[in-house]
Every structure is written in structure tokens, then in C-alpha cells.
Write a protein that holds these residues in place. Structure first.
Motif, PDB file in Angstrom:
ATOM      1  N   UNK A 279      -8.998  -9.504  63.558  1.00  0.00           N
ATOM      2  CA  UNK A 279      -8.021 -10.321  62.840  1.00  0.00           C
ATOM      3  C   UNK A 279      -8.588 -11.710  62.575  1.00  0.00           C
ATOM      4  N   UNK A 280      -9.206 -12.307  63.599  1.00  0.00           N
ATOM      5  CA  UNK A 280      -9.795 -13.634  63.435  1.00  0.00           C
ATOM      6  C   UNK A 280     -10.918 -13.616  62.403  1.00  0.00           C
ATOM      7  N   UNK A 281     -11.720 -12.555  62.411  1.00  0.00           N
ATOM      8  CA  UNK A 281     -12.790 -12.452  61.441  1.00  0.00           C
ATOM      9  C   UNK A 281     -12.263 -12.331  60.024  1.00  0.00           C
ATOM     10  N   UNK A 282     -11.187 -11.550  59.850  1.00  0.00           N
ATOM     11  CA  UNK A 282     -10.577 -11.427  58.531  1.00  0.00           C
ATOM     12  C   UNK A 282     -10.041 -12.767  58.060  1.00  0.00           C
ATOM     13  N   UNK A 283      -9.400 -13.518  58.972  1.00  0.00           N
ATOM     14  CA  UNK A 283      -8.856 -14.829  58.617  1.00  0.00           C
ATOM     15  C   UNK A 283      -9.956 -15.787  58.207  1.00  0.00           C
ATOM     16  N   UNK A 284     -11.090 -15.713  58.916  1.00  0.00           N
ATOM     17  CA  UNK A 284     -12.189 -16.619  58.576  1.00  0.00           C
ATOM     18  C   UNK A 284     -12.791 -16.293  57.210  1.00  0.00           C
ATOM     19  N   UNK A 285     -12.710 -15.026  56.817  1.00  0.00           N
ATOM     20  CA  UNK A 285     -13.263 -14.644  55.518  1.00  0.00           C
ATOM     21  C   UNK A 285     -12.272 -14.846  54.382  1.00  0.00           C
ATOM     22  N   UNK A 286     -11.013 -14.490  54.625  1.00  0.00           N
ATOM     23  CA  UNK A 286     -10.016 -14.481  53.558  1.00  0.00           C
ATOM     24  C   UNK A 286      -8.869 -15.447  53.804  1.00  0.00           C
ATOM     25  N   UNK A 287      -9.059 -16.386  54.697  1.00  0.00           N
ATOM     26  CA  UNK A 287      -7.978 -17.301  55.029  1.00  0.00           C
ATOM     27  C   UNK A 287      -7.461 -18.087  53.847  1.00  0.00           C
ATOM     28  N   UNK A 288      -8.350 -18.506  52.943  1.00  0.00           N
ATOM     29  CA  UNK A 288      -7.901 -19.271  51.773  1.00  0.00           C
ATOM     30  C   UNK A 288      -6.941 -18.448  50.924  1.00  0.00           C
ATOM     31  N   UNK A 289      -7.198 -17.128  50.839  1.00  0.00           N
ATOM     32  CA  UNK A 289      -6.311 -16.283  50.040  1.00  0.00           C
ATOM     33  C   UNK A 289      -4.968 -16.089  50.740  1.00  0.00           C
TER      34      UNK A 289
END
Length: 288
Positions: free
Chosen positions: A24-34
Motif C-alpha cells: 500500500x505504501x509503495x502504491x501511494x509513493x508511486x501514484x499518490x499525486x493521482x
């Protein structure tokens, strides 16, 4: 291991203990802006009807009122010359589209940014997740672009309906307006993010920045007609640079050699510099 939906929510039927927090944290770091942009775009659904009516209706009213009113007077006075070698409405339409983009970006980044810190502190809540400050800043501006696209597209449509210019060339106003929105949005955000109390200063942006820039950026008349002591306002105004690009795009307005590149570089540089300032301000304020 459970499947995780975008944003870290588990699918129905899975318990919280099954969440892979690292994923989840990795996804947020990649797509957090979206995720930030999506959050704000979803929130816009509460006023989507008024948003759509204003976005579509304003271009029609502006071009009808100014074009069929003021435009007839200007063209009658100047004969076949028009303004800049074209009918006044053709000269005016690209600048009105850009002015609308600037006003929308300014409004969204004034009370939207201030409210995100003060009235409904969603930025602090976002900062409590793996989202980085730059993602909050960029995601917010992406959501503003979603607000700006509709009136720009409406202007392009009205221009085509009125026969003001080629429909395909009118579509070029959309990316130019989006670039202007980004430059103005980051500029306003970089200042508003420094404000901790509302003592009426937020309204200054509309009254003493947006309105003067609209009047003195060659929107309603060529910048060269102003006294030389006032022309500098247009030279530093992002609206003037975008309006000139819009006129080139719509009817091929003649510019001095290299000026198209100057206009583009000015808007890109303004967006880049103020984006960096916004990220730095957000980081400092969120880390307090």
C-alpha cells in the motif's frame, strides 16, 4: 495475502489484518499525486451541475455580449481592418478563453489551498499517510486542470459554432489554457500556502492581481495601445503570454521572430519555479 484496491482499501470480504502495508505504501509513493487529484475531483461532484452550467454558459455569454455588442462597434469604427487584421471577436476570443482559465485557476488555488490547511485540514491528514508534499501539490493542480478543461473546451466549441475560427485550431486553446492554469495555479498556491489566518487578504488576489492582469494584458485591445509606462504589466503577465499564443493558434497572428518560444518558455519557467516554491512551503508547513 489479500488483494488491495488503489489507495490501500481492502476488497469486500477481506479483513484489515490481511493488508500488505508495504505494498500500500509503495502504491501511494508511486501514484499518490493521482489519489490526491481523484479525491478532489470526486468532491467536485457535489457542485457539478453549477460547475457545468457556468463552464459552458460563460463562454457563450461572453462572446455573444462582447462580440455582438462591443465587437460591432469596434469593427464599424475600424472598417475592414478590424483589430490585428481580423474581426474584433476573432481577436478577443482567445484572450477571453485564457482569462477564464486564469480566473478559475486563481479561485481554486486561493480558498481551496487555504481551506486545505485551515478550515478542513485535509493536507495534514494526507501528510499522515505515505504521501509526500510534492504529491499533494501536484495532485491538487491536476484536479484544478479538471476544472479548467471544461470552460476551455466550451470556448473552443462556441468559437466553432460562431464561425470565429477553424474548429481544429480552436482546440489548441485547450492545452495553452492548461499551461496557463498550471503557471497561475502554482504561483497563487505558493503564496496562499504561507497564509495562516484569513484577514481578508485572500480576496486581494482577485481584486488586485487577477482583475488588473485581465485589464492590462492585451485582453480587450493590443498591448501596444497602452502607454509605455503600463505595458510592463503585460510583459510580466502570464495571461498576455498565453493570449498571444492563443491568437497565433487560432488565426495565425504575426509575432516577432522567436516570440512564440519566449511565450512558451515564460509560462513553463513560471510554472516550474512556483511549483518548487509551493512544494517547499507545503513541506515546511506540514512538518511543523
Amino acid at each position: 495475502m489479500s488483494a488491495v484496491e488503489p489507495g490501500g482499501a481492502t476488497r469486500t470480504g477481506w479483513v484489515a489484518g490481511d493488508v500488505d502495508h508495504a505494498a500500500v505504501a509503495g502504491t501511494a509513493r508511486r501514484w499518490g499525486w493521482w489519489f490526491v487529484a481523484e479525491h478532489r475531483i470526486r468532491a467536485m461532484r457535489s457542485y457539478v451541475v453549477s460547475w457545468a452550467l457556468i463552464g459552458v454558459g460563460s463562454p457563450f455569454l461572453f462572446l455573444m455580449g462582447l462580440g455582438l455588442g462591443l465587437g460591432l462597434l469596434v469593427d464599424a469604427n475600424r472598417g475592414s481592418q478590424g483589430v490585428d487584421g481580423v474581426p474584433y471577436l476573432t481577436f478577443l476570443a482567445p484572450a477571453l478563453a485564457m482569462a477564464t482559465a486564469m480566473q478559475t485557476a486563481s479561485q481554486e488555488n486561493t480558498y481551496g489551498v487555504f481551506g486545505g490547511f485551515k478550515w478542513f485540514p485535509m493536507f495534514f491528514a494526507m501528510h499522515g499517510t505515505p504521501l509526500a508534499p510534492w504529491q499533494i501539490v501536484v495532485g491538487f493542480q491536476v484536479s484544478v486542470l479538471a476544472r479548467v478543461v471544461l470552460p476551455l473546451a466550451a470556448f473552443a466549441g462556441v468559437i466553432a459554432i460562431f464561425g470565429i475560427g477553424d474548429p481544429l485550431r480552436a482546440l489548441l486553446l485547450v492545452p495553452i489554457g492548461m499551461l496557463l492554469s498550471t503557471a497561475v495555479g502554482f504561483a497563487v498556491m505558493s503564496w496562499v500556502a504561507t497564509q495562516t489566518e484569513d484577514r481578508g487578504q485572500l480576496s486581494f488576489i482577485e481584486r488586485f492581481v487577477v482583475v488588473p492582469l485581465t485589464l492590462f494584458s492585451g485582453t480587450y485591445f493590443p498591448l501596444e495601445t497602452l502607454p509605455i509606462g503600463l505595458q510592463w504589466i503585460g510583459w510580466i503577465s502570464p495571461l498576455w503570454h498565453a493570449a498571444e499564443l492563443g491568437r497565433v493558434a487560432l488565426y495565425g497572428a504575426e509575432l516577432a521572430p522567436g516570440m512564440v518560444l519566449v511565450h512558451l518558455l515564460y509560462l513553463v519557467a513560471l510554472a516550474a519555479v512556483t511549483c518548487g516554491l509551493s512544494i517547499r512551503t507545503f513541506r515546511r508547513r506540514l512538518d511543523r
